[in-house]
Motif scaffolding. Structure first.
Motif, PDB file in Angstrom:
ATOM      1  N   GLY A 199     -21.175   0.029  23.966  1.00 20.74           N
ATOM      2  CA  GLY A 199     -21.469  -0.578  22.672  1.00 20.74           C
ATOM      3  C   GLY A 199     -20.653  -1.846  22.506  1.00 20.74           C
ATOM      4  N   PRO A 200     -20.957  -2.644  21.493  1.00 17.44           N
ATOM      5  CA  PRO A 200     -20.241  -3.911  21.295  1.00 17.44           C
ATOM      6  C   PRO A 200     -18.830  -3.706  20.780  1.00 17.44           C
ATOM      7  CG  PRO A 200     -21.750  -3.520  19.492  1.00 17.44           C
ATOM      8  CD  PRO A 200     -22.017  -2.439  20.489  1.00 17.44           C
ATOM      9  N   ASN A 201     -17.983  -4.716  20.960  1.00 18.92           N
ATOM     10  CA  ASN A 201     -16.646  -4.708  20.383  1.00 18.92           C
ATOM     11  C   ASN A 201     -16.757  -4.667  18.857  1.00 18.92           C
ATOM     12  OD1 ASN A 201     -14.445  -6.731  19.107  1.00 18.92           O
ATOM     13  ND2 ASN A 201     -13.521  -5.502  20.726  1.00 18.92           N
ATOM     14  N   LEU A 202     -15.899  -3.894  18.209  1.00 18.31           N
ATOM     15  CA  LEU A 202     -16.018  -3.672  16.767  1.00 18.31           C
ATOM     16  C   LEU A 202     -14.932  -4.350  15.947  1.00 18.31           C
ATOM     17  CD1 LEU A 202     -17.029   0.105  16.663  1.00 18.31           C
ATOM     18  CD2 LEU A 202     -18.495  -1.916  16.597  1.00 18.31           C
ATOM     19  N   TYR A 203     -14.134  -5.229  16.559  1.00 19.72           N
ATOM     20  CA  TYR A 203     -13.110  -5.914  15.774  1.00 19.72           C
ATOM     21  C   TYR A 203     -13.785  -6.804  14.729  1.00 19.72           C
ATOM     22  CZ  TYR A 203      -9.014  -8.715  14.597  1.00 19.72           C
ATOM     23  OH  TYR A 203      -7.996  -9.339  13.923  1.00 19.72           O
ATOM     24  N   GLY A 204     -13.387  -6.656  13.473  1.00 18.20           N
ATOM     25  CA  GLY A 204     -13.963  -7.448  12.398  1.00 18.20           C
ATOM     26  C   GLY A 204     -15.384  -7.061  12.061  1.00 18.20           C
ATOM     27  N   VAL A 205     -15.763  -5.796  12.277  1.00 21.79           N
ATOM     28  CA  VAL A 205     -17.158  -5.402  12.119  1.00 21.79           C
ATOM     29  C   VAL A 205     -17.600  -5.333  10.661  1.00 21.79           C
ATOM     30  CG1 VAL A 205     -16.625  -2.923  12.159  1.00 21.79           C
ATOM     31  CG2 VAL A 205     -18.885  -3.698  12.795  1.00 21.79           C
ATOM     32  N   VAL A 206     -16.687  -4.965   9.756  1.00 29.69           N
ATOM     33  CA  VAL A 206     -17.092  -4.768   8.359  1.00 29.69           C
ATOM     34  C   VAL A 206     -17.438  -6.111   7.726  1.00 29.69           C
ATOM     35  CG1 VAL A 206     -16.443  -3.821   6.112  1.00 29.69           C
ATOM     36  CG2 VAL A 206     -15.587  -2.746   8.214  1.00 29.69           C
ATOM     37  N   GLY A 207     -18.636  -6.220   7.213  1.00 32.80           N
ATOM     38  CA  GLY A 207     -19.095  -7.443   6.575  1.00 32.80           C
ATOM     39  C   GLY A 207     -19.815  -8.392   7.510  1.00 32.80           C
TER      40      GLY A 207
ATOM     41  N   ALA B 223      -9.632  -2.223   8.386  1.00 33.58           N
ATOM     42  CA  ALA B 223      -8.253  -2.631   8.689  1.00 33.58           C
ATOM     43  C   ALA B 223      -8.144  -3.331  10.038  1.00 33.58           C
ATOM     44  CB  ALA B 223      -7.337  -1.405   8.661  1.00 33.58           C
ATOM     45  N   GLN B 224      -9.173  -3.235  10.864  1.00 34.77           N
ATOM     46  CA  GLN B 224      -9.159  -3.863  12.188  1.00 34.77           C
ATOM     47  C   GLN B 224      -9.944  -5.176  12.163  1.00 34.77           C
ATOM     48  OE1 GLN B 224      -7.084  -2.108  14.206  1.00 34.77           O
ATOM     49  NE2 GLN B 224      -7.026  -0.755  12.397  1.00 34.77           N
ATOM     50  N   GLY B 225      -9.375  -6.176  11.517  1.00 35.11           N
ATOM     51  CA  GLY B 225      -9.971  -7.511  11.529  1.00 35.11           C
ATOM     52  C   GLY B 225     -10.874  -7.834  10.358  1.00 35.11           C
ATOM     53  N   SER B 226     -11.065  -6.898   9.433  1.00 38.16           N
ATOM     54  CA  SER B 226     -11.936  -7.170   8.278  1.00 38.16           C
ATOM     55  C   SER B 226     -11.188  -7.014   6.963  1.00 38.16           C
ATOM     56  CB  SER B 226     -13.145  -6.218   8.284  1.00 38.16           C
ATOM     57  OG  SER B 226     -13.932  -6.409   9.429  1.00 38.16           O
ATOM     58  N   GLY B 227      -9.860  -7.191   7.008  1.00 36.70           N
ATOM     59  CA  GLY B 227      -9.060  -7.010   5.804  1.00 36.70           C
ATOM     60  C   GLY B 227      -9.428  -7.956   4.679  1.00 36.70           C
ATOM     61  N   GLY B 228     -10.035  -9.083   5.014  1.00 37.96           N
ATOM     62  CA  GLY B 228     -10.440 -10.022   3.974  1.00 37.96           C
ATOM     63  C   GLY B 228     -11.741  -9.664   3.296  1.00 37.96           C
ATOM     64  N   TYR B 229     -12.449  -8.680   3.845  1.00 41.76           N
ATOM     65  CA  TYR B 229     -13.709  -8.271   3.211  1.00 41.76           C
ATOM     66  C   TYR B 229     -13.368  -7.523   1.936  1.00 41.76           C
ATOM     67  CZ  TYR B 229     -18.502  -6.622   2.748  1.00 41.76           C
ATOM     68  OH  TYR B 229     -19.769  -6.385   2.298  1.00 41.76           O
ATOM     69  N   PRO B 230     -13.846  -8.010   0.785  1.00 39.24           N
ATOM     70  CA  PRO B 230     -13.365  -7.475  -0.502  1.00 39.24           C
ATOM     71  C   PRO B 230     -13.806  -6.046  -0.770  1.00 39.24           C
ATOM     72  CG  PRO B 230     -15.189  -8.995  -0.844  1.00 39.24           C
ATOM     73  CD  PRO B 230     -14.854  -9.081   0.615  1.00 39.24           C
ATOM     74  N   ILE B 231     -12.965  -5.351  -1.480  1.00 39.24           N
ATOM     75  CA  ILE B 231     -13.299  -4.026  -1.991  1.00 39.24           C
ATOM     76  C   ILE B 231     -13.863  -4.196  -3.393  1.00 39.24           C
ATOM     77  CG2 ILE B 231     -12.368  -1.784  -2.683  1.00 39.24           C
ATOM     78  CD1 ILE B 231     -10.233  -2.115  -0.553  1.00 39.24           C
TER      79      ILE B 231
ATOM     80  N   ASP C 281     -14.738 -16.093   5.779  1.00 45.69           N
ATOM     81  CA  ASP C 281     -13.304 -16.337   5.891  1.00 45.69           C
ATOM     82  C   ASP C 281     -12.935 -17.429   4.890  1.00 45.69           C
ATOM     83  OD1 ASP C 281     -10.738 -16.907   6.558  1.00 45.69           O
ATOM     84  OD2 ASP C 281     -11.098 -17.157   8.703  1.00 45.69           O
ATOM     85  N   PRO C 282     -12.029 -17.169   3.939  1.00 45.69           N
ATOM     86  CA  PRO C 282     -11.664 -18.194   2.948  1.00 45.69           C
ATOM     87  C   PRO C 282     -11.160 -19.474   3.593  1.00 45.69           C
ATOM     88  CG  PRO C 282     -10.795 -16.039   2.332  1.00 45.69           C
ATOM     89  CD  PRO C 282     -11.326 -15.902   3.731  1.00 45.69           C
ATOM     90  N   ALA C 283     -10.528 -19.379   4.761  1.00 43.70           N
ATOM     91  CA  ALA C 283      -9.991 -20.584   5.393  1.00 43.70           C
ATOM     92  C   ALA C 283     -11.083 -21.418   6.036  1.00 43.70           C
ATOM     93  CB  ALA C 283      -8.946 -20.200   6.450  1.00 43.70           C
ATOM     94  N   ALA C 284     -12.092 -20.727   6.589  1.00 41.61           N
ATOM     95  CA  ALA C 284     -13.136 -21.462   7.296  1.00 41.61           C
ATOM     96  C   ALA C 284     -14.295 -21.821   6.404  1.00 41.61           C
ATOM     97  CB  ALA C 284     -13.650 -20.618   8.472  1.00 41.61           C
ATOM     98  N   GLU C 285     -14.433 -21.135   5.248  1.00 41.08           N
ATOM     99  CA  GLU C 285     -15.544 -21.364   4.331  1.00 41.08           C
ATOM    100  C   GLU C 285     -16.877 -21.205   5.020  1.00 41.08           C
ATOM    101  OE1 GLU C 285     -15.363 -21.738   1.143  1.00 41.08           O
ATOM    102  OE2 GLU C 285     -13.189 -21.759   1.077  1.00 41.08           O
ATOM    103  N   ALA C 286     -16.967 -20.285   6.002  1.00 40.36           N
ATOM    104  CA  ALA C 286     -18.221 -20.054   6.718  1.00 40.36           C
ATOM    105  C   ALA C 286     -18.221 -18.626   7.222  1.00 40.36           C
ATOM    106  CB  ALA C 286     -18.360 -21.018   7.905  1.00 40.36           C
ATOM    107  N   PRO C 287     -19.434 -18.040   7.366  1.00 40.75           N
ATOM    108  CA  PRO C 287     -19.493 -16.661   7.866  1.00 40.75           C
ATOM    109  C   PRO C 287     -18.881 -16.559   9.252  1.00 40.75           C
ATOM    110  CG  PRO C 287     -21.597 -17.325   6.925  1.00 40.75           C
ATOM    111  CD  PRO C 287     -20.743 -18.554   7.009  1.00 40.75           C
TER     112      PRO C 287
END
Length: 241
Positions: free
Chosen positions: A97-105, A171-179, A216-222
């Motif tokens: 399967g694909p790598n799942l780092y930052g998968v949420v969002g 928690a694995q790379g998607s901490g910026g995805y809002p709750i 990403d707030p820093a990149a202003e892009a998905p």
């Protein structure tokens, strides 16, 4: 002559035995075999089936309430069954399967270098982001949520385990995805407290739009797989294909 007589006696005794057996069988069938044979053997027992309308629908998790208190250690233990097919470290290689780092969002079927099923690619048109609800539905029963997916995992039926796993994935790379803000309509007893009232979605409650891809707030892009340098996940879990 005496030999022929002995043979005749033996044949006669045999015929007499057969004749007696036929008489006994006929008599037994007349006594015990009355009535026609049933079309179906056995007895039909009617069992009342539980209908979907009669069963109480399970509430979707109230992410604004459950995620802040989710057990990340339990989520990591739940992820152990996914690790045979997925990596989750930043920049990790694809496996079965694909790598799942930052998968949420992130966008379903969008991780670079992984050959997704046509079903998963098509699903991205219907669900452009792996929101909490999308992940929850997919992890519950992958083949039911995305018919035709290559992912053979049967699914996690326990809600608490899924919540912990999704919290760990976040928690694995998607901490910026809002709750989102807590949703009263997803609390137990909400239907009885407000019959006929529609649920309050995250935007009405002042929370983020859960249908939008993670930005990403820093990149202003998905942050899809291309812009994240192969660190973005596809959104499939255990294994998501």
């Amino acid at each position: 002559m005496s030999g022929d007589l002995k043979v005749n006696k033996i044949l006669g005794a045999g015929l007499a035995t057969v004749f007696v057996i036929l008489i006994v069988n006929e008599g037994a069938s007349r006594i015990y075999g009355g009535g026609e044979a049933p079309e179906k053997m056995g007895y039909a027992i009617e069992v009342q089936e539980e209908t979907e309308s009669g069963a109480e629908a399970e509430l979707l998790p109230d992410w604004g309430t459950v995620l802040p208190i989710a057990d990340l250690a339990a989520g990591e233990r739940a992820y152990a069954r996914c690790s045979a097919c997925h990596t989750i470290n930043a920049g990790g290689a694809n496996g079965i399967g694909p790598n799942l780092y930052g998968v949420v969002g992130r966008r379903p079927g969008g991780h670079a270098g992984f050959a997704y099923s046509e079903a998963m690619v098509a699903h991205a048109a219907e669900a452009p982001a792996w929101t909490y609800d999308e992940l929850d539905a997919f992890i519950t029963a992958p083949a039911r949520h995305v018919p035709g997916t290559k992912m053979s995992f049967a699914g996690l039926k326990d809600t608490d385990t899924r919540v912990a796993l999704i919290a760990y994935l976040r928690a694995q790379g998607s901490g910026g995805y809002p709750i989102p803000a807590p949703d009263p309509s997803r609390q137990p007893g909400a239907a009885e407290a407000a019959p006929g009232a529609e649920g309050v979605d995250a935007t009405q409650a002042g929370g983020p739009d859960q249908n939008a891809p993670f930005t990403d707030p820093a990149a202003e892009a998905p942050l899809d797989a291309a812009t994240a340098g192969n660190t973005g996940g596809s959104g499939e879990t255990a294994p998501m294909q």
